[in-house]
Design a protein around this motif. Structure first.
Motif, PDB file in Angstrom:
ATOM      1  N   SER A  82      36.716  68.681  -0.644  1.00  0.00           N
ATOM      2  CA  SER A  82      37.233  67.314  -0.760  1.00  0.00           C
ATOM      3  C   SER A  82      37.948  66.877   0.508  1.00  0.00           C
ATOM      4  CB  SER A  82      38.196  67.217  -1.951  1.00  0.00           C
ATOM      5  OG  SER A  82      37.498  67.283  -3.164  1.00  0.00           O
ATOM      6  N   LEU A  83      38.781  67.759   1.060  1.00  0.00           N
ATOM      7  CA  LEU A  83      39.491  67.421   2.289  1.00  0.00           C
ATOM      8  C   LEU A  83      38.528  67.164   3.441  1.00  0.00           C
ATOM      9  CD1 LEU A  83      42.589  69.808   2.287  1.00  0.00           C
ATOM     10  CD2 LEU A  83      42.621  67.313   2.397  1.00  0.00           C
ATOM     11  N   MET A  84      37.513  68.011   3.568  1.00  0.00           N
ATOM     12  CA  MET A  84      36.556  67.837   4.641  1.00  0.00           C
ATOM     13  C   MET A  84      35.812  66.507   4.505  1.00  0.00           C
ATOM     14  SD  MET A  84      35.327  68.948   7.419  1.00  0.00           S
ATOM     15  CE  MET A  84      36.013  70.617   7.412  1.00  0.00           C
ATOM     16  N   LYS A  85      35.400  66.175   3.283  1.00  0.00           N
ATOM     17  CA  LYS A  85      34.686  64.918   3.043  1.00  0.00           C
ATOM     18  C   LYS A  85      35.549  63.720   3.407  1.00  0.00           C
ATOM     19  CE  LYS A  85      32.154  62.384  -0.527  1.00  0.00           C
ATOM     20  NZ  LYS A  85      31.687  62.409  -1.941  1.00  0.00           N
ATOM     21  N   LEU A  86      36.836  63.778   3.025  1.00  0.00           N
ATOM     22  CA  LEU A  86      37.751  62.679   3.325  1.00  0.00           C
ATOM     23  C   LEU A  86      38.026  62.570   4.824  1.00  0.00           C
ATOM     24  CD1 LEU A  86      40.253  63.131   0.371  1.00  0.00           C
ATOM     25  CD2 LEU A  86      38.775  61.144   0.748  1.00  0.00           C
ATOM     26  N   CYS A  87      38.142  63.710   5.490  1.00  0.00           N
ATOM     27  CA  CYS A  87      38.396  63.686   6.931  1.00  0.00           C
ATOM     28  C   CYS A  87      37.205  63.118   7.699  1.00  0.00           C
ATOM     29  CB  CYS A  87      38.721  65.097   7.432  1.00  0.00           C
ATOM     30  SG  CYS A  87      40.367  65.684   6.973  1.00  0.00           S
ATOM     31  N   GLU A  88      36.002  63.364   7.212  1.00  0.00           N
ATOM     32  CA  GLU A  88      34.791  62.890   7.881  1.00  0.00           C
ATOM     33  C   GLU A  88      34.502  61.420   7.611  1.00  0.00           C
ATOM     34  OE1 GLU A  88      32.158  67.013   8.047  1.00  0.00           O
ATOM     35  OE2 GLU A  88      31.954  65.655   6.336  1.00  0.00           O
ATOM     36  N   THR A  89      35.190  60.848   6.614  1.00  0.00           N
ATOM     37  CA  THR A  89      34.977  59.454   6.254  1.00  0.00           C
ATOM     38  C   THR A  89      35.902  58.563   7.067  1.00  0.00           C
ATOM     39  OG1 THR A  89      34.393  60.107   3.998  1.00  0.00           O
ATOM     40  CG2 THR A  89      34.965  57.794   4.361  1.00  0.00           C
ATOM     41  N   SER A  90      35.343  57.599   7.781  1.00  0.00           N
ATOM     42  CA  SER A  90      36.165  56.774   8.672  1.00  0.00           C
ATOM     43  C   SER A  90      37.100  55.849   7.913  1.00  0.00           C
ATOM     44  CB  SER A  90      35.266  55.959   9.607  1.00  0.00           C
ATOM     45  OG  SER A  90      34.400  55.111   8.864  1.00  0.00           O
ATOM     46  N   GLU A  91      36.678  55.362   6.749  1.00  0.00           N
ATOM     47  CA  GLU A  91      37.523  54.475   5.948  1.00  0.00           C
ATOM     48  C   GLU A  91      37.851  55.152   4.627  1.00  0.00           C
ATOM     49  OE1 GLU A  91      38.729  51.799   7.174  1.00  0.00           O
ATOM     50  OE2 GLU A  91      37.476  51.797   8.993  1.00  0.00           O
ATOM     51  N   ILE A  92      39.123  55.192   4.274  1.00  0.00           N
ATOM     52  CA  ILE A  92      39.547  55.841   3.046  1.00  0.00           C
ATOM     53  C   ILE A  92      40.458  54.920   2.246  1.00  0.00           C
ATOM     54  CG2 ILE A  92      39.363  58.180   3.949  1.00  0.00           C
ATOM     55  CD1 ILE A  92      42.393  58.134   4.400  1.00  0.00           C
ATOM     56  N   GLU A  93      40.698  55.293   0.990  1.00  0.00           N
ATOM     57  CA  GLU A  93      41.565  54.492   0.126  1.00  0.00           C
ATOM     58  C   GLU A  93      42.992  54.503   0.651  1.00  0.00           C
ATOM     59  OE1 GLU A  93      41.148  55.393  -4.106  1.00  0.00           O
ATOM     60  OE2 GLU A  93      39.375  56.579  -3.604  1.00  0.00           O
ATOM     61  N   ASP A  94      43.713  53.423   0.316  1.00  0.00           N
ATOM     62  CA  ASP A  94      45.094  53.283   0.780  1.00  0.00           C
ATOM     63  C   ASP A  94      45.976  54.441   0.338  1.00  0.00           C
ATOM     64  OD1 ASP A  94      44.481  50.935   2.044  1.00  0.00           O
ATOM     65  OD2 ASP A  94      45.231  49.632   0.431  1.00  0.00           O
ATOM     66  N   LYS A  95      45.666  55.060  -0.813  1.00  0.00           N
ATOM     67  CA  LYS A  95      46.530  56.120  -1.334  1.00  0.00           C
ATOM     68  C   LYS A  95      46.590  57.326  -0.410  1.00  0.00           C
ATOM     69  CE  LYS A  95      43.022  58.482  -4.162  1.00  0.00           C
ATOM     70  NZ  LYS A  95      42.687  58.943  -5.536  1.00  0.00           N
ATOM     71  N   TRP A  96      45.614  57.456   0.516  1.00  0.00           N
ATOM     72  CA  TRP A  96      45.612  58.604   1.418  1.00  0.00           C
ATOM     73  C   TRP A  96      46.331  58.304   2.722  1.00  0.00           C
ATOM     74  CZ3 TRP A  96      44.697  62.694  -1.152  1.00  0.00           C
ATOM     75  CH2 TRP A  96      43.732  62.727  -2.157  1.00  0.00           C
ATOM     76  N   HIS A  97      46.690  57.062   2.952  1.00  0.00           N
ATOM     77  CA  HIS A  97      47.357  56.725   4.193  1.00  0.00           C
ATOM     78  C   HIS A  97      48.802  57.196   4.182  1.00  0.00           C
ATOM     79  CE1 HIS A  97      44.322  53.175   4.788  1.00  0.00           C
ATOM     80  NE2 HIS A  97      43.803  54.356   5.099  1.00  0.00           N
ATOM     81  N   ALA A  98      49.307  57.559   5.329  1.00  0.00           N
ATOM     82  CA  ALA A  98      50.673  58.068   5.445  1.00  0.00           C
ATOM     83  C   ALA A  98      51.689  57.009   5.037  1.00  0.00           C
ATOM     84  CB  ALA A  98      50.940  58.530   6.869  1.00  0.00           C
ATOM     85  N   THR A  99      52.688  57.440   4.274  1.00  0.00           N
ATOM     86  CA  THR A  99      53.784  56.555   3.888  1.00  0.00           C
ATOM     87  C   THR A  99      54.832  56.479   4.979  1.00  0.00           C
ATOM     88  OG1 THR A  99      53.450  57.151   1.561  1.00  0.00           O
ATOM     89  CG2 THR A  99      55.557  56.144   2.129  1.00  0.00           C
ATOM     90  N   PHE A 100      54.971  57.574   5.713  1.00  0.00           N
ATOM     91  CA  PHE A 100      56.001  57.665   6.740  1.00  0.00           C
ATOM     92  C   PHE A 100      55.345  57.598   8.120  1.00  0.00           C
ATOM     93  CE2 PHE A 100      57.174  60.072   2.962  1.00  0.00           C
ATOM     94  CZ  PHE A 100      58.311  59.375   2.576  1.00  0.00           C
ATOM     95  N   THR A 101      55.824  56.662   8.942  1.00  0.00           N
ATOM     96  CA  THR A 101      55.128  56.381  10.194  1.00  0.00           C
ATOM     97  C   THR A 101      56.016  56.395  11.427  1.00  0.00           C
ATOM     98  OG1 THR A 101      55.427  54.000   9.801  1.00  0.00           O
ATOM     99  CG2 THR A 101      53.374  55.005   9.012  1.00  0.00           C
ATOM    100  N   THR A 102      57.337  56.537  11.261  1.00  0.00           N
ATOM    101  CA  THR A 102      58.228  56.512  12.416  1.00  0.00           C
ATOM    102  C   THR A 102      59.078  57.773  12.460  1.00  0.00           C
ATOM    103  OG1 THR A 102      60.029  55.354  11.259  1.00  0.00           O
ATOM    104  CG2 THR A 102      58.345  54.002  12.336  1.00  0.00           C
TER     105      THR A 102
END
Length: 328
Positions: A82-102
């Motif tokens: 699952s991780l490999m598939k998600l990493c290879e996908t250029s666009e992913i769902e918002d739930k996988w985006h980092a919450t902390f950015t600074t």
């Protein structure tokens, strides 16, 4: 109290347990033959199916018994897929985006930096890989060692979070695209009885490590130039058990020293080794920070090798290292 290194502490605990076992062992047991001995190993998260050729563990070993009973190999392999598939996908769902950015959010959520500590074990264990990769050894000025400790209770957005005493110690080399993960323990390890609602939401190794990497890079090219993540002196039980299943005779003591064994990320072994805790963190490091690291950045191979000398293995057993190669 002076903190011992993870590797040294493990040796001391194992030696103490061995001595206690000798003291309390019944006399009749001393006559057991070598062929009757049980191999004892150390103690210390998909949507693709497992291939039919998935290796079967040896139940007569303690690591094999744990893997069989708990389904660790299946879980880790599916998670790695699952991780490999998600990493290879250029666009992913918002739930996988980092919450902390600074970078400042690390301190905001209760983390403080601790003094840099010299550690000969991590330098020695990483040396052969760094030499092969033409990266300066630990101690060179291009490396920066950072230890974060979750030591402060904080109030953020109306919620009170307690100090879990979790800590993440890593060594960063942006100019050579490398991170050494050397001593990392999440809140569930340091404060297992703490309620989840009391734990800072900024608690993952992947987030803490990325934000620190971000703060030490000087350009987008350097930020996206991460090529190697080395897990030094691995003692996590699930990770070691998974490694064991892919070494000769499924005996961790047969793991070769560097260059050890290398597995392509598309192989059963490579995907499985992305699934236990020491692999998951690397996967989430890439997955949740696609916007900054690159949309298709992924693990391309996993190398494992023995960090202990033959004498250390004879006395105390094996402690492996892992190298995750990263690319687009």
């Amino acid at each position: 109290m002076h903190r011992r290194t993870a590797k040294t502490s493990f040796y001391l605990v194992l030696l103490a347990a061995f001595i206690v076992g000798l003291i309390w062992r019944q006399p009749a047991q001393w006559s057991s033959s070598a062929s009757e001995a049980v191999i004892v190993r150390r103690s210390n998260q998909a949507n693709q199916s497992v291939p039919s050729a998935f290796p079967v563990v040896h139940d007569q070993t303690s690591h094999g018994e744990r893997l069989r009973k708990r389904g660790v190999l299946d879980d880790c392999h599916n998670r790695g897929c699952s991780l490999m598939k998600l990493c290879e996908t250029s666009e992913i769902e918002d739930k996988w985006h980092a919450t902390f950015t600074t970078f400042n959010q690390i301190g905001q959520y209760g983390w403080t930096t601790q003094p840099d500590e010299k550690n000969d074990d991590e330098a020695a264990s990483s040396k052969p890989a760094l030499n092969a990769l033409n990266i300066p050894e630990v101690g060179d000025g291009s490396w920066t060692k950072i230890k974060w400790l979750n030591s402060v209770a904080v109030d953020v957005e109306g919620h009170h979070y307690l100090a879990s005493e979790a800590y993440y110690t890593n060594i960063f080399n942006p100019s050579h695209g490398a991170i050494l993960a050397v001593d990392n323990h999440a809140p569930k390890d340091t404060s297992p009885d703490m309620e989840s609602g009391d734990i800072t939401p900024l608690y993952r190794w992947s987030d803490i490590t990325f934000l620190t990497w971000l703060s030490h890079t000087t350009s987008d090219a350097e930020l996206q130039g991460i090529k190697h993540i080395i897990r030094v002196n691995v003692i996590n039980e699930d990770t070691v058990d998974c490694i064991t299943n892919f070494v000769p005779d499924r005996n961790i003591d047969n793991l070769p020293q560097y260059p050890g064994l290398q597995f392509e990320s598309s192989s059963v072994a490579g995907l499985t080794l992305l699934g236990p805790p020491n692999g998951v963190g690397v996967g989430f490091f890439l997955l949740q920070h696609k916007a900054r690291l690159g949309k298709t950045r992924r693990v391309t191979s996993v190398r494992v090798w023995e960090s202990s000398t033959p004498d250390e293995i004879d006395m105390m057993g094996s402690i492996p290292c892992m190298l995750f190669e990263l690319s687009d």
